[in-house]
Design an enzyme around this catalytic site. Structure first.
Site, PDB file in Angstrom:
ATOM      1  CG  HIS A  92     126.713 -41.219  -1.140  1.00  0.00           C
ATOM      2  ND1 HIS A  92     126.954 -39.807  -1.272  1.00  0.00           N
ATOM      3  CD2 HIS A  92     125.353 -41.519  -1.234  1.00  0.00           C
ATOM      4  CE1 HIS A  92     125.755 -39.162  -1.140  1.00  0.00           C
ATOM      5  NE2 HIS A  92     124.690 -40.069  -1.211  1.00  0.00           N
ATOM      6  CB  CYS A 142     132.428 -37.219  -1.222  1.00  0.00           C
ATOM      7  SG  CYS A 142     131.472 -36.242  -1.971  1.00  0.00           S
TER       8      CYS A 142
END
Length: 316
Positions: free
Chosen positions: A91, A143
């Site tokens: 993440h 991301c």
């Protein structure tokens, strides 16, 4: 050690966040697959490749402190001419900027398994420590990964069209993003402190292991970044899975195989092209692969003009 005497070191980090609401599925697979590529195709030795994952039974978890310690060991033993590589799959998030003079900007960070954020300033500090003639290549399949080495020059950057994450019908894709508010709520639940200042929580939980962005006084932070801007032999090379305002995909394919779309595309391109590719060629080709597969994320390249046209991992 390769035929020209260069030593090659790698740190590979995969975070799946198992049994949590943030669980991903392909990140550990990504770095294990990349390890095989490094050993088979790029002359890395097994003893020079350190892998940190949060899979059950893993002896060293990819906490913020452990990841930074592994990177620090790699940088500190580097000598001129050595090739360093860091692959992160997990993440990412964006946090309100704490840089002097930029109160409304966002900064980029990766999210280790314990949420001890590692930011663009931490990666800049690592690059600043490299001896002249050493290269540090970072692949971040996360991301908001564009710009993860602060002050690095954009070579291939944001597309004129910003799109949301979609993929073809044969796969299930999940964005590798944790919204800042989710990060803040998680940290608040650990500290019990009522504040929206993420640095307060990180310092409370991790102390000296918190990121430089949260520990350095404003003037010291400014000096660090100004030093980077003056550096003429910048050895940092960032291949990001997407732009800073985009998401990267964690994919489960029709056959049940899980992987990061960006990591998988890199491995596909490298497998099909055994000759040396430049950093710029690799990113352009990976962009094309992702577009053909239906993923609307735009990998980027940040590095100096000279290293943009150098071979990826200085493959000869």
């Amino acid at each position: 050690m390769d035929q020209k005497g260069k030593k090659r070191y790698a740190v590979l980090v995969g975070c799946n966040y198992p049994n949590t609401k943030n669980e991903l599925h392909g990140c550990v697979n990504d770095v294990l697959a990349m390890k095989e590529v490094l050993l088979r195709q790029f002359g890395f030795e097994t003893g020079h490749v350190e892998v940190l994952t949060d899979e059950p039974g893993s002896s060293v978890k990819p906490t913020g402190a452990n990841v930074k310690a592994a990177l620090g060991r790699m940088v500190d033993k580097a000598e001129p001419g050595d090739v360093l590589f860091f692959h992160y799959s997990g993440h990412g998030t964006r946090i309100p900027s704490v840089k002097p003079g930029h109160p409304f900007r966002h900064d980029e960070a990766i999210v280790p398994c314990d949420f001890n954020l590692i930011t663009d300033v931490d990666f800049r500090e690592l690059v600043n420590r490299l001896p002249k003639g050493t290269s540090f290549t970072m692949v971040s399949d996360s991301c908001h990964s564009g710009g993860l080495i602060d002050k690095e020059k954009e070579q291939i950057g944001p597309s004129s069209t910003i799109t949301t994450l979609t993929a073809n019908a044969d796969v299930t894709a999940k964005p590798k993003a944790i919204p800042f508010q989710t990060v803040l709520e998680h940290l608040s639940s650990q500290t019990g402190i009522s504040t929206s200042d993420v640095g307060t929580h990180l310092l409370e939980l991790f102390g000296g292991d918190a990121g430089l962005k949260f520990r350095l006084p404003a003037m010291d932070l400014m000096d660090l970044l100004e030093t980077a801007a003056r550096e003429k032999h910048d050895a940092g090379i960032l291949l990001s899975g997407c732009q800073a305002d985009e998401t990267s995909a964690d994919v489960v394919g029709g056959g049940g195989k899980a992987y990061g779309a960006f990591s998988n595309a890199i491995e596909m391109v490298l497998k099909e092209n055994h000759g040396a590719l430049t950093n710029k060629q690799l990113v352009v080709m990976v962009r094309d692969v992702l577009k053909k597969l239906g993923f609307q994320q735009h990998p980027c390249l940040y590095c100096s003009d000279q290293t943009a046209d150098a071979a990826f991992l200085l493959q000869s």
